[in-house]
Enzyme design. Structure first.
Site, PDB file in Angstrom:
ATOM      1  N   ASP A   1       0.765  -1.260   0.000  1.00 18.11           N
ATOM      2  CA  ASP A   1       0.000   0.000   0.000  1.00 18.11           C
ATOM      3  C   ASP A   1       0.795   1.308   0.000  1.00 18.11           C
ATOM      4  O   ASP A   1       1.742   1.465   0.785  1.00 18.11           O
ATOM      5  CB  ASP A   1      -0.855   0.118   1.266  1.00 18.11           C
ATOM      6  CG  ASP A   1      -1.585  -1.135   1.616  1.00 18.11           C
ATOM      7  OD1 ASP A   1      -1.512  -2.101   0.871  1.00 18.11           O
ATOM      8  OD2 ASP A   1      -2.223  -1.137   2.674  1.00 18.11           O
TER       9      ASP A   1
ATOM     10  N   SER B   1      -0.412   0.405   7.434  1.00 16.70           N
ATOM     11  CA  SER B   1      -0.711   1.587   6.610  1.00 16.70           C
ATOM     12  C   SER B   1      -1.235   2.779   7.394  1.00 16.70           C
ATOM     13  O   SER B   1      -1.819   2.619   8.469  1.00 16.70           O
ATOM     14  CB  SER B   1      -1.724   1.210   5.525  1.00 16.70           C
ATOM     15  OG  SER B   1      -1.053   0.485   4.531  1.00 16.70           O
TER      16      SER B   1
ATOM     17  N   ASP C   1      -5.323   1.397   9.248  1.00 14.77           N
ATOM     18  CA  ASP C   1      -5.167   2.248   8.066  1.00 14.77           C
ATOM     19  C   ASP C   1      -5.792   3.634   8.239  1.00 14.77           C
ATOM     20  O   ASP C   1      -6.672   4.038   7.472  1.00 14.77           O
ATOM     21  CB  ASP C   1      -5.744   1.550   6.811  1.00 14.77           C
ATOM     22  CG  ASP C   1      -5.255   0.117   6.657  1.00 14.77           C
ATOM     23  OD1 ASP C   1      -4.184  -0.183   7.208  1.00 14.77           O
ATOM     24  OD2 ASP C   1      -5.936  -0.695   6.012  1.00 14.77           O
TER      25      ASP C   1
ATOM     26  N   TRP D   1      -3.240  -8.857  -4.136  1.00 18.58           N
ATOM     27  CA  TRP D   1      -2.722  -9.760  -3.096  1.00 18.58           C
ATOM     28  C   TRP D   1      -2.565 -11.186  -3.618  1.00 18.58           C
ATOM     29  O   TRP D   1      -1.675 -11.913  -3.209  1.00 18.58           O
ATOM     30  CB  TRP D   1      -3.640  -9.756  -1.863  1.00 18.58           C
ATOM     31  CG  TRP D   1      -3.323  -8.616  -0.944  1.00 18.58           C
ATOM     32  CD1 TRP D   1      -4.105  -7.518  -0.691  1.00 18.58           C
ATOM     33  CD2 TRP D   1      -2.139  -8.449  -0.158  1.00 18.58           C
ATOM     34  NE1 TRP D   1      -3.463  -6.683   0.202  1.00 18.58           N
ATOM     35  CE2 TRP D   1      -2.270  -7.242   0.546  1.00 18.58           C
ATOM     36  CE3 TRP D   1      -0.980  -9.204   0.029  1.00 18.58           C
ATOM     37  CZ2 TRP D   1      -1.280  -6.760   1.416  1.00 18.58           C
ATOM     38  CZ3 TRP D   1       0.013  -8.731   0.894  1.00 18.58           C
ATOM     39  CH2 TRP D   1      -0.151  -7.533   1.575  1.00 18.58           C
TER      40      TRP D   1
HETATM   41  C1  FRU Z   1      -3.918  -3.561   2.675  1.00 23.29           C
HETATM   42  C2  FRU Z   1      -3.310  -3.966   4.000  1.00 23.29           C
HETATM   43  C3  FRU Z   1      -3.663  -2.944   5.067  1.00 23.29           C
HETATM   44  C4  FRU Z   1      -2.564  -3.104   6.078  1.00 23.29           C
HETATM   45  C5  FRU Z   1      -1.375  -3.400   5.188  1.00 23.29           C
HETATM   46  C6  FRU Z   1      -0.375  -4.337   5.793  1.00 23.29           C
HETATM   47  O1  FRU Z   1      -3.265  -4.044   1.566  1.00 23.29           O
HETATM   48  O2  FRU Z   1      -3.731  -5.266   4.360  1.00 23.29           O
HETATM   49  O3  FRU Z   1      -4.953  -3.106   5.615  1.00 23.29           O
HETATM   50  O4  FRU Z   1      -2.360  -1.963   6.839  1.00 23.29           O
HETATM   51  O5  FRU Z   1      -1.884  -3.952   3.985  1.00 23.29           O
HETATM   52  O6  FRU Z   1       0.780  -4.394   5.029  1.00 23.29           O
END
Ligand code: FRU
Length: 492
Positions: free
Chosen positions: A38, A98, A166, A304
């Site tokens: 992210d 994040s 986040d 992902w």
């Molecule tokens: C989204 C996520 C976020 C988290 C981060 C971890 O892609 O899963 O929710 O903060 O990646 O790397």
């Protein structure tokens, strides 16, 4: 500086030198070495645009999260800065997840999710995600003395303490606001709102938006919330979301809701969700407001579940180009930042070219290009059903974009782009029939293809692992088709 941070900073300088620059994108942010996901802290500080990102320098795969850091003056040419955060405290020892950034009191404040574990009464350990603060000068950051600044205990009772992450921060009329992605025992996927006068002490305000029908995934990651045109827009990335018609084909999707926000009562009446991108590789977008009033968005250019890289690569993960957002005619429009046009060289253009079984055009090739193809909708070009463009092509490789004029479907097929794993390779996009020509703008930067359809009405982002020698472009039509083509090399 903590040992962990120093170690990451030394490691990335040493190892990044061994990565051939020709295998990396030239004008997209990519992992210096190791893994990135992210975008974080996308913001303006002292006249420069900063971008942080989820970062694990030590392997090509996700691991304990650090924050990597890049900076730019024009969003095309990026400069690498040293790692900004490492998971070096008790409250973030499982990772600095994040978050976002804001300029406050002449400093840059970073707000991120500190992940740790807590011992439960029965002796088991459980993840805890809380929001933490760090202050810096644009290069070096010191974590606040009192962290976390927001904990899951501040949430209503049934909200999860495990999935609470986040934070995206903004300031309005002297008050700071923060939204955070979350879920509860009853609601799979929600966004919660907090407020503060000083960034250190926060109060829970309300649950700003939720997945009340249960159809929009299970956990809403990476929320963002901002005014756009005459609307307010909520962006989030719901995990594990089912496809509906031609929307939401990515499993973990990125969507937006347009709606009406009452900033006194903090209520948000939202419309139905819409996909932000129709390709394969787009997740966790974040926006910022530029001093000139443009709202720009950047996203992780990967998914992902798919791994589309050259097997020998020691790095994984790139960002999209920052995209200018506009809200009109009931939807968001996205265009690559206009600064990319300053790097256009060797332009060539063709008008009203007839495409038959197979056509190549002199000067129209390349892997770092800005290419616009317009399929004209004229009476004498109505012969064929299918029009096709092959990009990143040679005898061995190709990526196909096939438009069916009767069904108004555009299909992307990267089966022969060089993937060597069981990844998603075909995606179909329904294009609203405007009765006009179809306009496709492709931006290629070695291993990525960003497609802007009909002036950014829709976008489709695709990563390809194709060797850069495959740089031919071919056009095909099963009947008569007329096209206009404009192509530039992007040269930095
Ligand atoms: C989204 C996520 C976020 C988290 C981060 C971890 O892609 O899963 O929710 O903060 O990646 O790397």
């Amino acid at each position: 500086m903590s040992e962990k941070l120093e170690k990451a900073r030394l490691y990335e300088i040493k190892e990044a030198e061994n990565i051939p620059q020709e295998e990396k994108p030239a004008f997209h942010v990519s992992a210096p070495v190791g893994w990135i996901n992210d975008p974080n802290g996308f913001s303006v500080f002292k006249g420069k645009v900063h971008l942080f990102y989820q970062y694990h320098p030590y392997s090509r795969d996700w691991g304990p999260m650090h924050w990597g850091h890049s900076v730019t003056e024009d969003m095309v040419r990026w400069e690498q800065l040293p790692t900004a955060l490492a998971p070096d405290q008790e409250y973030d020892r499982e990772g600095c997840f994040s978050g976002s950034a804001i300029e406050a009191d002449g400093k840059q404040a970073l707000i991120y999710t500190g992940v740790t574990t807590e011992k439960l009464p029965d002796g088991k350990e459980e993840i805890r995600q809380n929001q933490c603060l760090a202050w810096g000068d644009g290069k070096d950051y010191v974590k606040a003395e009192k962290n976390p600044v927001v904990t899951g205990d501040m949430l209503p009772e049934k909200c999860s303490r495990v999935d609470f992450r986040d934070p995206k921060i903004w300031e309005d009329n002297g008050t700071y606001y923060m939204i955070v992605g979350s879920r509860s025992e009853e609601i799979p996927g929600q966004v919660v709102l907090f407020s503060s006068e000083n960034l250190k002490e926060w109060e829970f305000e309300t649950i700003l938006a939720e997945n009340s029908t249960g159809e929009i995934g299970v956990m809403w990651e990476c929320p963002d919330f901002f005014p756009l045109g005459n609307k307010h827009v909520l962006i989030c990335s719901p995990q594990h979301m089912r496809a509906k018609g031609y929307e939401f084909h990515n499993g973990h999707n990125s969507v937006y809701f347009a709606g009406e926000y009452d900033s006194e009562k903090h209520t948000f009446e939202k419309d139905a969700p819409v996909s932000l991108d129709y390709g394969f590789d787009f997740y966790a977008p974040q926006t910022t407001l530029l001093p000139d009033g443009r709202r720009v968005m950047i996203a992780w250019m990967k998914s992902w579940d798919n791994c589309v890289i050259n097997e020998k690569q020691r790095w994984q993960g790139m960002m999209t180009l920052p995209r200018e957002l506009e809200y009109r005619d009931g939807r968001i429009w996205q265009q690559p930042v206009r600064e990319i046009e300053n790097y256009r060289k060797n332009g060539c253009s063709y008008q009203n070219v007839e495409v038959g079984e197979s056509l190549s055009l002199e000067g129209v090739q390349g892997r770092m290009i800005d290419l616009t193809v317009e399929l004209l909708n004229t009476a004498d070009a109505a012969g064929g059903d299918e029009f096709q463009i092959e990009l990143a092509r040679n005898e061995e490789y190709t990526t196909l974009f096939t438009y069916n004029r009767k069904k108004h479907l555009l299909e992307i097929d990267r089966t022969w782009s060089g993937v060597v794993r069981d990844v998603t390779c075909v995606r179909k996009i329904r294009i609203p029939d405007s009765g006009k020509s179809l306009k496709l703008r492709f931006i290629l930067d070695r291993s990525s293809i960003e497609l802007f359809i009909n002036d950014g009405c829709q976008t489709a982002t695709t990563v390809i692992p194709t060797p850069v020698e495959a740089d031919e472009i071919l056009f095909h039509s099963d009947g008569k088709a007329l096209i206009n083509v404009e192509k530039y090399d992007v040269v930095l």
